[in-house]
Design a protein around this motif. Sequence first.
Motif, PDB file in Angstrom:
ATOM      1  N   GLY A   1      18.517  96.320  17.179  1.00 40.99           N
ATOM      2  CA  GLY A   1      19.061  97.412  16.371  1.00 40.99           C
ATOM      3  C   GLY A   1      20.544  97.598  16.588  1.00 40.99           C
ATOM      4  N   ALA A   2      20.982  97.558  17.846  1.00 38.36           N
ATOM      5  CA  ALA A   2      22.400  97.741  18.155  1.00 38.36           C
ATOM      6  C   ALA A   2      23.235  96.573  17.634  1.00 38.36           C
ATOM      7  N   LEU A   3      22.748  95.340  17.801  1.00 32.80           N
ATOM      8  CA  LEU A   3      23.486  94.183  17.276  1.00 32.80           C
ATOM      9  C   LEU A   3      23.632  94.281  15.761  1.00 32.80           C
ATOM     10  N   ASN A   4      22.571  94.702  15.088  1.00 32.64           N
ATOM     11  CA  ASN A   4      22.634  94.866  13.640  1.00 32.64           C
ATOM     12  C   ASN A   4      23.668  95.927  13.266  1.00 32.64           C
ATOM     13  N   ASP A   5      23.651  97.059  13.961  1.00 28.13           N
ATOM     14  CA  ASP A   5      24.607  98.125  13.671  1.00 28.13           C
ATOM     15  C   ASP A   5      26.042  97.672  13.927  1.00 28.13           C
ATOM     16  N   LEU A   6      26.244  96.903  14.991  1.00 26.26           N
ATOM     17  CA  LEU A   6      27.587  96.392  15.287  1.00 26.26           C
ATOM     18  C   LEU A   6      28.064  95.445  14.196  1.00 26.26           C
ATOM     19  N   ARG A   7      27.186  94.560  13.745  1.00 25.22           N
ATOM     20  CA  ARG A   7      27.563  93.625  12.675  1.00 25.22           C
ATOM     21  C   ARG A   7      27.848  94.360  11.370  1.00 25.22           C
ATOM     22  N   LEU A   8      27.033  95.358  11.049  1.00 27.50           N
ATOM     23  CA  LEU A   8      27.287  96.136   9.837  1.00 27.50           C
ATOM     24  C   LEU A   8      28.636  96.839   9.915  1.00 27.50           C
ATOM     25  N   THR A   9      28.943  97.404  11.070  1.00 25.84           N
ATOM     26  CA  THR A   9      30.199  98.120  11.246  1.00 25.84           C
ATOM     27  C   THR A   9      31.390  97.176  11.143  1.00 25.84           C
ATOM     28  N   ILE A  10      31.335  96.070  11.873  1.00 27.95           N
ATOM     29  CA  ILE A  10      32.442  95.112  11.837  1.00 27.95           C
ATOM     30  C   ILE A  10      32.562  94.496  10.445  1.00 27.95           C
ATOM     31  N   GLY A  11      31.428  94.159   9.845  1.00 28.83           N
ATOM     32  CA  GLY A  11      31.457  93.607   8.490  1.00 28.83           C
ATOM     33  C   GLY A  11      32.087  94.562   7.492  1.00 28.83           C
ATOM     34  N   THR A  12      31.807  95.840   7.644  1.00 30.88           N
ATOM     35  CA  THR A  12      32.412  96.849   6.765  1.00 30.88           C
ATOM     36  C   THR A  12      33.908  96.918   6.988  1.00 30.88           C
ATOM     37  N   ARG A  13      34.332  96.919   8.248  1.00 29.29           N
ATOM     38  CA  ARG A  13      35.767  96.953   8.556  1.00 29.29           C
ATOM     39  C   ARG A  13      36.483  95.715   8.011  1.00 29.29           C
ATOM     40  N   LEU A  14      35.789  94.564   8.018  1.00 29.84           N
ATOM     41  CA  LEU A  14      36.364  93.323   7.495  1.00 29.84           C
ATOM     42  C   LEU A  14      36.208  93.210   5.977  1.00 29.84           C
ATOM     43  N   GLU A  15      35.479  94.154   5.396  1.00 28.96           N
ATOM     44  CA  GLU A  15      35.182  94.161   3.962  1.00 28.96           C
ATOM     45  C   GLU A  15      34.404  92.913   3.533  1.00 28.96           C
ATOM     46  N   VAL A  16      33.462  92.500   4.391  1.00 27.80           N
ATOM     47  CA  VAL A  16      32.575  91.383   4.079  1.00 27.80           C
ATOM     48  C   VAL A  16      31.585  91.859   3.031  1.00 27.80           C
ATOM     49  N   THR A  17      31.376  91.051   2.010  1.00 23.56           N
ATOM     50  CA  THR A  17      30.404  91.374   0.962  1.00 23.56           C
ATOM     51  C   THR A  17      29.441  90.207   0.796  1.00 23.56           C
TER      52      THR A  17
END
Length: 195
Positions: free
Chosen positions: A137-153
């Motif tokens: 769960g934490a790894l997923n949340d970290l990836r979502l957060t970083i992906g959002t900051r990087l504007e990954v789509t």
Amino acid sequence: MAGHFEVLPGGGAAVALDEVEISILRSLAVQLMELIGPGDEPVEGEDPLAALFAEGPSEAPSDPALKRLFPDAYGDEDEELRAAAADFRRFTEKDLRSRKRQDAHAVIRSLDALAPTDDDGGAVLKLTVDESRAWLGALNDLRLTIGTRLEVTDEDESGDLYRLPDSDPRKPMVMAYLWLGALQESLVETLMPGA
């Protein structure tokens, strides 16, 4: 085992981490907890049962990363759906935030409990099945957060983000995003039946 989780006999997962990886994971988990925000502290003299049923926010967060971690349950095409999303958020977001904080805290706790197994401060992290789920769960949340900051789509199929020059200031975040993805994928594989 270096760099990816492997199944432990009897369940759970293990991964060898060096001192830098431990430090990065711990720092990211702490930052995630700070982003999610503190939990509700019980008010002295307040009925604990009433606190359990306290309502959460009804508005979506303004921070894009928080909005990604706590998305609206329904579209916002019309007023009725927006009202339903606000009601859903009011009754669920508090618990969801609590669970995400618990997952991040589980990462910090397990990293803090590590005893170095080599001269470079590295260690083998061993997780139970329940700890593995919290880490997932934490790894997923970290990836979502970083992906959002990087504007990954989802449309980022060209891979331009992954071919950044070393001089690009986003490069360390991209490397963390990719590394967390590999950790997450290997951990998912350990939790699958027959792994």
